[in-house]
Design an enzyme around this catalytic site. Structure first.
Site, PDB file in Angstrom:
ATOM      1  N   ASN A  88      16.625   3.773  20.189  1.00 13.45           N
ATOM      2  CA  ASN A  88      16.958   2.401  20.611  1.00 13.45           C
ATOM      3  C   ASN A  88      17.461   1.527  19.472  1.00 13.45           C
ATOM      4  O   ASN A  88      18.301   0.649  19.671  1.00 13.45           O
ATOM      5  CB  ASN A  88      15.680   1.793  21.229  1.00 13.45           C
ATOM      6  CG  ASN A  88      15.792   0.316  21.495  1.00 13.45           C
ATOM      7  OD1 ASN A  88      16.440  -0.094  22.441  1.00 13.45           O
ATOM      8  ND2 ASN A  88      15.151  -0.499  20.648  1.00 13.45           N
ATOM      9  N   TYR A 154      30.681  -0.990  16.272  1.00 11.71           N
ATOM     10  CA  TYR A 154      29.511  -0.827  17.153  1.00 11.71           C
ATOM     11  C   TYR A 154      29.895   0.030  18.368  1.00 11.71           C
ATOM     12  O   TYR A 154      29.188   0.975  18.732  1.00 11.71           O
ATOM     13  CB  TYR A 154      29.019  -2.204  17.585  1.00 11.71           C
ATOM     14  CG  TYR A 154      27.960  -2.212  18.656  1.00 11.71           C
ATOM     15  CD1 TYR A 154      26.632  -1.914  18.344  1.00 11.71           C
ATOM     16  CD2 TYR A 154      28.274  -2.525  19.979  1.00 11.71           C
ATOM     17  CE1 TYR A 154      25.652  -1.924  19.338  1.00 11.71           C
ATOM     18  CE2 TYR A 154      27.308  -2.539  20.973  1.00 11.71           C
ATOM     19  CZ  TYR A 154      26.000  -2.235  20.644  1.00 11.71           C
ATOM     20  OH  TYR A 154      25.027  -2.249  21.624  1.00 11.71           O
ATOM     21  N   LYS A 158      28.415   3.679  19.498  1.00 11.52           N
ATOM     22  CA  LYS A 158      27.802   3.947  20.801  1.00 11.52           C
ATOM     23  C   LYS A 158      28.571   5.045  21.538  1.00 11.52           C
ATOM     24  O   LYS A 158      27.990   5.816  22.305  1.00 11.52           O
ATOM     25  CB  LYS A 158      27.738   2.659  21.629  1.00 11.52           C
ATOM     26  CG  LYS A 158      26.722   1.655  21.097  1.00 11.52           C
ATOM     27  CD  LYS A 158      25.291   2.114  21.335  1.00 11.52           C
ATOM     28  CE  LYS A 158      24.266   1.127  20.815  1.00 11.52           C
ATOM     29  NZ  LYS A 158      22.883   1.457  21.166  1.00 11.52           N
TER      30      LYS A 158
HETATM   31  N1  LIG Z   1      20.685  -6.713  24.869  1.00 18.06           N
HETATM   32  C1  LIG Z   1      21.802  -6.240  25.394  1.00 18.06           C
HETATM   33  O1  LIG Z   1      22.446  -6.869  26.225  1.00 18.06           O
HETATM   34  C2  LIG Z   1      22.304  -4.876  25.006  1.00 18.06           C
HETATM   35  C3  LIG Z   1      23.565  -4.482  25.484  1.00 18.06           C
HETATM   36  C4  LIG Z   1      24.039  -3.230  25.176  1.00 18.06           C
HETATM   37  C5  LIG Z   1      23.271  -2.361  24.428  1.00 18.06           C
HETATM   38  N2  LIG Z   1      22.074  -2.763  23.961  1.00 18.06           N
HETATM   39  C6  LIG Z   1      21.317  -1.809  23.148  1.00 18.06           C
HETATM   40  O2  LIG Z   1      19.948  -1.883  23.421  1.00 18.06           O
HETATM   41  C7  LIG Z   1      19.205  -1.537  22.241  1.00 18.06           C
HETATM   42  C8  LIG Z   1      18.163  -2.606  21.973  1.00 18.06           C
HETATM   43  O3  LIG Z   1      18.814  -3.844  21.760  1.00 18.06           O
HETATM   44  P1  LIG Z   1      18.083  -5.248  21.923  1.00 18.06           P
HETATM   45  O4  LIG Z   1      18.918  -6.075  22.805  1.00 18.06           O
HETATM   46  O5  LIG Z   1      16.657  -5.012  22.277  1.00 18.06           O
HETATM   47  O6  LIG Z   1      18.286  -5.883  20.474  1.00 18.06           O
HETATM   48  P2  LIG Z   1      17.603  -5.781  19.059  1.00 18.06           P
HETATM   49  O7  LIG Z   1      16.165  -6.122  19.108  1.00 18.06           O
HETATM   50  O8  LIG Z   1      18.479  -6.559  18.164  1.00 18.06           O
HETATM   51  O9  LIG Z   1      17.814  -4.256  18.600  1.00 18.06           O
HETATM   52  C9  LIG Z   1      16.825  -3.282  18.540  1.00 18.06           C
HETATM   53  C10 LIG Z   1      16.234  -3.104  17.168  1.00 18.06           C
HETATM   54  O10 LIG Z   1      17.094  -2.346  16.324  1.00 18.06           O
HETATM   55  C11 LIG Z   1      16.659  -2.579  14.997  1.00 18.06           C
HETATM   56  N3  LIG Z   1      17.849  -2.697  14.117  1.00 18.06           N
HETATM   57  C12 LIG Z   1      18.736  -3.680  14.046  1.00 18.06           C
HETATM   58  N4  LIG Z   1      19.654  -3.441  13.094  1.00 18.06           N
HETATM   59  C13 LIG Z   1      19.326  -2.252  12.551  1.00 18.06           C
HETATM   60  C14 LIG Z   1      19.863  -1.458  11.518  1.00 18.06           C
HETATM   61  N5  LIG Z   1      20.892  -1.822  10.785  1.00 18.06           N
HETATM   62  N6  LIG Z   1      19.258  -0.288  11.263  1.00 18.06           N
HETATM   63  C15 LIG Z   1      18.176   0.095  11.949  1.00 18.06           C
HETATM   64  N7  LIG Z   1      17.605  -0.621  12.927  1.00 18.06           N
HETATM   65  C16 LIG Z   1      18.182  -1.775  13.215  1.00 18.06           C
HETATM   66  C17 LIG Z   1      15.856  -3.876  14.970  1.00 18.06           C
HETATM   67  O11 LIG Z   1      14.496  -3.583  14.697  1.00 18.06           O
HETATM   68  P3  LIG Z   1      13.767  -4.054  13.305  1.00 18.06           P
HETATM   69  O12 LIG Z   1      14.399  -5.329  12.849  1.00 18.06           O
HETATM   70  O13 LIG Z   1      12.346  -4.219  13.713  1.00 18.06           O
HETATM   71  O14 LIG Z   1      13.983  -2.921  12.375  1.00 18.06           O
HETATM   72  C18 LIG Z   1      15.990  -4.374  16.396  1.00 18.06           C
HETATM   73  O15 LIG Z   1      14.849  -5.023  16.884  1.00 18.06           O
HETATM   74  C19 LIG Z   1      20.224  -1.348  21.124  1.00 18.06           C
HETATM   75  O16 LIG Z   1      20.504   0.030  21.001  1.00 18.06           O
HETATM   76  C20 LIG Z   1      21.438  -2.087  21.646  1.00 18.06           C
HETATM   77  O17 LIG Z   1      22.635  -1.564  21.129  1.00 18.06           O
HETATM   78  C21 LIG Z   1      21.571  -4.008  24.215  1.00 18.06           C
END
Ligand SMILES: NC(=O)c1ccc[n+]([C@@H]2O[C@H](COP(=O)([O-])OP(=O)(O)OC[C@H]3O[C@@H](n4cnc5c(N)ncnc54)[C@H](OP(=O)(O)O)[C@@H]3O)[C@@H](O)[C@H]2O)c1
Length: 267
Positions: A88, A154, A158
């Protein structure tokens, strides 16, 4: 013996909700974050609610394969098995276009995301192969399927994850390991707290369901895909995006004059 799940980037948002869901379902839960104290705080919060399971935090930066290896080794030493990996953690890579992205930015996003997912899956698969069972759930994105400006690295990272899913389905199936992808879009996370009601209305107007998804919606799908109810599902892509990807978005000719404002909200 209780089943064990590891979720990367689970200190908040989607990852946290996935961790909570698996704890509720009776799994021992391993939470990773780049920061040990964030992982520990999330583990404590969930562990305080679900007292019958063990929830543990681990510091791991997905950018570095040696850190991934060390973390999975610790998890195996602590729990002796791994039933589910939910990959994730991802860097959102805002404001990176084909004309502006530097090699350093490209490497950071690709190494954190595409390579990070790859080596987490490799470490998980090594453990699961010995058990002859396991499930991998990859958190993907609508950005690998549809273009938006400023997200090219990004999106490419993905896209690599979509390919990883199909190839792991092929290579790991005979070892009793399933791999599936959730194509995620329009999910509320803590950065959205900065939006005004007018911002929400504007966003929601683009979505067929007229509402955003929530981390719990992804958590329910991740749990379903890893459960026995999905025992013959592998290589699949489940879209959870409030309908976003079905819409032909209007083209913005002036995209290069607009910065992605979400960048400054990244923690
Ligand atoms: N929210 C949406 O609408 C959306 C849409 C499409 C895809 N996604 C996907 O869903 C997943 C979770 O996203 P989320 O919305 O819950 O956001 P998020 O909390 O920003 O992302 C998940 C976690 O990834 C870790 N992270 C961030 N940058 C990183 C880096 N450079 N290296 C390693 N870890 C890193 C952070 O954890 P720490 O800071 O604790 O390390 C962060 O809490 C991601 O894969 C994202 O691409 C989300």
């Amino acid at each position: 013996m209780r089943k064990v799940v590891l979720i990367t980037g689970a200190a908040r948002n989607i990852g946290f909700a996935v961790a909570e869901k698996f704890a509720e379902e009776g799994y021992d839960v391993c939470i990773t974050s780049r920061k040990q104290d964030s992982a520990d705080a999330a583990a404590k919060e969930i562990g305080d609610i679900y007292k019958d399971v063990t929830v543990k935090g681990y510091a791991m930066e997905t950018e570095y394969p040696e850190k991934i290896h060390e973390t999975f080794k610790k998890v195996f030493d602590d729990f002796g098995r791994l039933d589910t990996l939910v990959a994730n953690a991802a860097d959102p890579g805002y404001n990176q276009s084909i004309l502006s992205t530097t090699p350093e930015q490209y490497d950071h996003v690709m190494n954190s995301n595409a390579r990070g997912y790859f080596f987490c899956c490799q470490e998980a698969a090594k453990i699961m192969k010995e058990q002859h069972s396991g499930s991998i759930v990859l958190i993907g994105s609508v950005h690998s399927k549809r273009a938006l400006p400023g997200r090219i690295t990004y999106a490419a990272s993905k896209g690599a994850i979509d390919v990883l899913n199909r190839n792991m389905c092929y290579e790991l199936g005979k070892f009793g390991i399933r791999s599936n992808l959730i194509v995620v879009g329009a999910v509320y996370n803590d950065r959205w707290a900065a939006y005004t009601e007018a911002d929400y209305e504007k966003k929601r107007a683009n979505w067929p369901l007229g509402m955003e998804s929530y981390p719990e919606d992804i958590a329910n799908s991740a749990y379903f895909l890893s459960s026995d109810k999905a025992r013959t599902i592998s290589g699949s892509e489940l879209i959870v995006d409030s309908g976003v990807m079905s819409v032909m978005l209007s083209y913005n000719k002036n995209w290069d004059n607009e910065k992605d404002e979400r960048e400054k909200l990244v923690k």
